[in-house]
Each structure stands twice: as C-alpha cells, then as structure tokens.
Design an enzyme around this catalytic site. Structure first.
Site, PDB file in Angstrom:
ATOM      1  N   TRP A 106       0.825  -1.207   0.000  1.00 50.58           N
ATOM      2  CA  TRP A 106       0.000   0.000   0.000  1.00 50.58           C
ATOM      3  C   TRP A 106       0.851   1.246   0.000  1.00 50.58           C
ATOM      4  O   TRP A 106       0.525   2.229  -0.673  1.00 50.58           O
ATOM      5  CB  TRP A 106      -0.990  -0.023   1.164  1.00 50.58           C
ATOM      6  CG  TRP A 106      -1.898  -1.208   1.087  1.00 50.58           C
ATOM      7  CD1 TRP A 106      -1.967  -2.259   1.956  1.00 50.58           C
ATOM      8  CD2 TRP A 106      -2.857  -1.492   0.041  1.00 50.58           C
ATOM      9  NE1 TRP A 106      -2.908  -3.162   1.518  1.00 50.58           N
ATOM     10  CE2 TRP A 106      -3.465  -2.728   0.356  1.00 50.58           C
ATOM     11  CE3 TRP A 106      -3.249  -0.829  -1.116  1.00 50.58           C
ATOM     12  CZ2 TRP A 106      -4.447  -3.303  -0.454  1.00 50.58           C
ATOM     13  CZ3 TRP A 106      -4.227  -1.407  -1.928  1.00 50.58           C
ATOM     14  CH2 TRP A 106      -4.812  -2.626  -1.592  1.00 50.58           C
ATOM     15  N   ASP A 173      -1.970   6.556   6.357  1.00 48.44           N
ATOM     16  CA  ASP A 173      -2.973   5.610   5.874  1.00 48.44           C
ATOM     17  C   ASP A 173      -3.207   4.616   7.014  1.00 48.44           C
ATOM     18  O   ASP A 173      -2.362   3.781   7.302  1.00 48.44           O
ATOM     19  CB  ASP A 173      -2.443   4.901   4.620  1.00 48.44           C
ATOM     20  CG  ASP A 173      -3.378   3.802   4.118  1.00 48.44           C
ATOM     21  OD1 ASP A 173      -4.442   3.582   4.734  1.00 48.44           O
ATOM     22  OD2 ASP A 173      -3.030   3.165   3.100  1.00 48.44           O
ATOM     23  N   LYS A 197     -12.046  -2.443   6.582  1.00 48.68           N
ATOM     24  CA  LYS A 197     -11.309  -3.328   7.478  1.00 48.68           C
ATOM     25  C   LYS A 197     -11.839  -3.208   8.913  1.00 48.68           C
ATOM     26  O   LYS A 197     -12.259  -4.194   9.477  1.00 48.68           O
ATOM     27  CB  LYS A 197      -9.816  -3.036   7.411  1.00 48.68           C
ATOM     28  CG  LYS A 197      -9.151  -3.759   6.248  1.00 48.68           C
ATOM     29  CD  LYS A 197      -8.629  -2.876   5.199  1.00 48.68           C
ATOM     30  CE  LYS A 197      -8.184  -3.639   3.956  1.00 48.68           C
ATOM     31  NZ  LYS A 197      -7.558  -2.757   2.981  1.00 48.68           N
TER      32      LYS A 197
HETATM   33  C1  LIG Z   1      -6.988  -2.240   1.940  1.00 48.80           C
HETATM   34  C2  LIG Z   1      -6.005  -1.138   2.062  1.00 48.80           C
HETATM   35  C3  LIG Z   1      -5.935  -0.098   1.119  1.00 48.80           C
HETATM   36  C4  LIG Z   1      -6.790  -0.061  -0.121  1.00 48.80           C
HETATM   37  O1  LIG Z   1      -8.060   0.278   0.158  1.00 48.80           O
HETATM   38  P1  LIG Z   1      -9.160   0.444  -0.999  1.00 48.80           P
HETATM   39  O2  LIG Z   1     -10.311   0.980  -0.232  1.00 48.80           O
HETATM   40  O3  LIG Z   1      -9.379  -0.900  -1.590  1.00 48.80           O
HETATM   41  O4  LIG Z   1      -8.642   1.413  -1.991  1.00 48.80           O
HETATM   42  C5  LIG Z   1      -5.028   0.910   1.339  1.00 48.80           C
HETATM   43  N1  LIG Z   1      -4.221   0.904   2.406  1.00 48.80           N
HETATM   44  C6  LIG Z   1      -4.243  -0.079   3.320  1.00 48.80           C
HETATM   45  C7  LIG Z   1      -3.325  -0.035   4.487  1.00 48.80           C
HETATM   46  C8  LIG Z   1      -5.134  -1.131   3.167  1.00 48.80           C
HETATM   47  O5  LIG Z   1      -5.155  -2.124   4.074  1.00 48.80           O
END
Ligand SMILES: *Cc1c(COP(=O)(O)O)cnc(C)c1O
Length: 356
Positions: A106, A173, A197
């Site tokens: 990511w 993030d 998540k």
């Molecule tokens: C799942 C995830 C993403 C991507 O998320 P999307 O909503 O599918 O774009 C980005 N960063 C992290 C840390 C993730 O676990």
C-alpha cells in the site's frame, strides 16, 4: 433471515472486506427495510433528507468521540477507496517534495501516485527484507511538504508500534488498524482509512484532516478531488456513499457500546497474543514478520513444511475458519483479527494448529 449470527460456525479471518458484528448486520437489515421509521429503505431516500443528514452527523460525531479528535480537524466521507487518497493527498498537498516510508504494497502504491505530482523522497524502506519489518532509522526532511506512512501493513503483517515525531505535517494511511488502539490525533495532520477493514463496509473512506493543512491550497485541483470541496459541503457536495455510511454508523455504535477504542485495543492484544504464542511455540509454524513489528490486526505465518499447506487449509476450513490464505506476495497464511472477530474464533484456529 440469514446473517452472521444465525450462520454461526464461520470464523471470518478475512483481510478485507472483513467481519462485522452480528448487531451491525442486523441493524443494516432493519435500515434496508424501514429506515428511521420513514417506511422507506435507506437505499431509497434522499441523502439530503433530515433523517439521513442526521446519520451523517452522528457518524461524524461517533468518529470524533471514539478517536478523541480535537475541534481543529474536519472529518469527511469520500468514495474511491483508500487508493483514491494516494493521489488526492499528493494532488492537494505536494507542492515541491514529499517524504514517504515504504513498508509494503500500500505504501508503494501511495508513492507511485505521489510521483505524478512532485519529488518523492522514500526516506526508508523494508522492501529488501520483503517488508518483514518497520524501518526505525531515518531522518524526515524539514523542507518536505508532508511525510506519509502506512500504520499497519495489511499484507505483510507489520505495524508501527510507535509513531515517529515529524517536523512536517504527518499523513497516515490507517485503513487496517484505525479504531484498534487509541491514537494521539494531534500528532497527525491527516489520517485516512478505507472503511472495509475496521470501520464498516467497502465503499466509503474516512478522512480526518487538520484545518491548518489546507490553509495555502494549490491551484487547479479538480472540484471532486479537492478536499476543501467536501469539507465545505460536509460530505454532501455530490451523493455520498449512502449505504456504506449507514453501515459504518451501525458499526461505530457497536464499537462505542462495546467499550470504545480502549476496549478494542484490549481485545486486539488478547487475540494477537493467543495466536502469536501458538505460532512461536508450535514447531510446525513460523511467523513471517519481525517480532517487535508484528501487527495486532493481521498475523502472517507459514508452515515450516510448506508441502503441508493444503492439508492445513483443509483442516482449518473444516473447523469453520475462513479467509486465512496468505497474500500471494508473502505466501503461507494470514489471519486478520479485526475488531469484530471474537477471541473464540482465534481459539478455534489455534486449536486447529495444535492438532495439526
Ligand atoms: C486495503 C487497504 C488499502 C486499499 O483500500 P481500498 O479501499 O481498496 O482502496 C489501502 N491501504 C491499506 C493499508 C489497506 O489495508
């Protein structure tokens, strides 16, 4: 009516979209049938109706309350996933140079997008070690527009246990560990998280942004990609992801009723301790991430004898464990233990490991 509570025996270790509490699902079903006593489904009312505006306001309030967010931050709900933030962050904030730490898939994607907008200094990376650790020694340049990290590396199972002190605005993030531990929001200038998540279902991304970060905006940012648009219109510039917000609202109420983020942390620590203890004490298994950097959300592990992978998968599936196949870039297994996963599910997986 079928939901996760009546299905019973599935232990959902999915990395995302991930498990939600049975109460959350039940409340979503109710809203689908009769939203806020309107006699209509939440799917068929105006996003500007007073009932739905109340949901958005309460959702914002719950996030502010659960994460203890100071008043000088805005909270907005956007579409496009956390992945959209990879470009929006840089589009809005990268004027000359930004600093990033590369701790996994990511982070790499975020870095790739940022490079479209200016100079990107990757000041530390664990890529050479297949991302099995969190880099600890680096210097954050004082002249960067911002500094970006990924708090929890969903795929490789590593997590910042302590956050750096940054001389420039820090952006994080937090998609895969938000609401799993108390955080000091004032240390960050921006936090973003795809909801699927730990916050709710797929389809909405939460962005928490310090007001001062947008004081000197760049010119020429398309309206929809400009944070200020969504702040000014309180996430109602266009039709927001109505149902994902509604489901997130239900989940946040569940988090609060369960004892809030401190309780989520306590549970996460117990679940992680139970599983890692088995990984470390059972000679048939080994963890893939460096111990001190292990994630409390996503535990990655392997069988020492990988020819037995399929047999283990079969045994785990028999016991009702779902979603434990590791990501293809790591191999082995990954058990994601997000907020709504009960300790009992981890115990079931541990029992399978013991018997195997
Ligand atoms: C799942 C995830 C993403 C991507 O998320 P999307 O909503 O599918 O774009 C980005 N960063 C992290 C840390 C993730 O676990």
């Amino acid at each position: 009516m079928s939901n996760s509570s009546t299905m019973g025996k599935i232990h959902n270790f999915s990395a995302g979209p991930s498990i939600l509490a049975p109460e959350t699902i039940d409340n979503c079903v109710k809203g689908l049938q009769n939203f806020a006593n309107t006699g209509l489904s939440v799917l068929e009312v105006s996003h500007r109706s007073k009932e739905f505006v109340a949901v958005v306001d309460e959702t914002r309030g719950l996030i502010k309350d659960l994460l203890n967010i100071p008043d000088n931050y805005d909270i907005i709900f956007l579409g496009g996933g956390a992945s959209m933030q990879f470009c929006m962050v840089a589009y809005n904030l990268l004027k000359e140079k930004a600093a990033y730490i590369n701790t996994g898939t990511w982070s790499k994607k975020a870095i790739k997008e940022a490079k479209l907008f200016g100079q990107v200094d990757v000041i530390a990376s664990s890529e050479e070690d297949n991302f099995n650790n969190i880099p600890k020694s680096y210097t954050i340049p004082g002249d960067a527009d911002y500094f970006h990290i990924t708090s929890n590396n969903t795929i490789f199972g590593t997590q910042f246990q302590e956050f750096p002190n940054s001389p420039v605005p820090m952006i994080c993030d937090m998609s895969s560990d938000i609401l799993s531990r108390p955080i000091e929001v004032s240390n960050f200038d921006m936090i973003y998280a795809g909801a699927q998540k730990n916050m709710g279902p797929a389809g909405v991304t939460v962005v928490i942004i310090k007001k001062s970060l947008l004081e000197n905006p760049k010119n020429g940012i398309p309206t929809m990609l400009n944070y200020q648009t969504h702040i000014d219109k309180e996430s109602m510039f266009n039709t927001p992801p109505v149902f994902p917000i509604y489901a997130m609202y239900q989940n946040l109420k569940w988090v609060k009723a369960s004892g809030g983020v401190a309780e989520m942390e306590r549970r996460a620590q117990n679940k992680a301790a139970l599983l890692y203890n088995e990984i470390d004490s059972n000679p048939k298994f080994e963890g893939t991430a460096k111990k001190e950097d292990r994630s409390h959300m996503n535990a990655c592990f392997k069988l020492v004898d990988e020819t037995k992978n399929e047999a283990f998968m079969e045994a785990a599936t028999q016991a009702g464990c779902s979603g434990i196949k590791g990501h293809r870039s790591v191999g082995g297994f990954r058990a994601s233990m997000y907020n709504a996963l009960p300790l009992e599910s981890v115990q079931v997986l541990v029992d399978v490991m013991k018997k195997f």
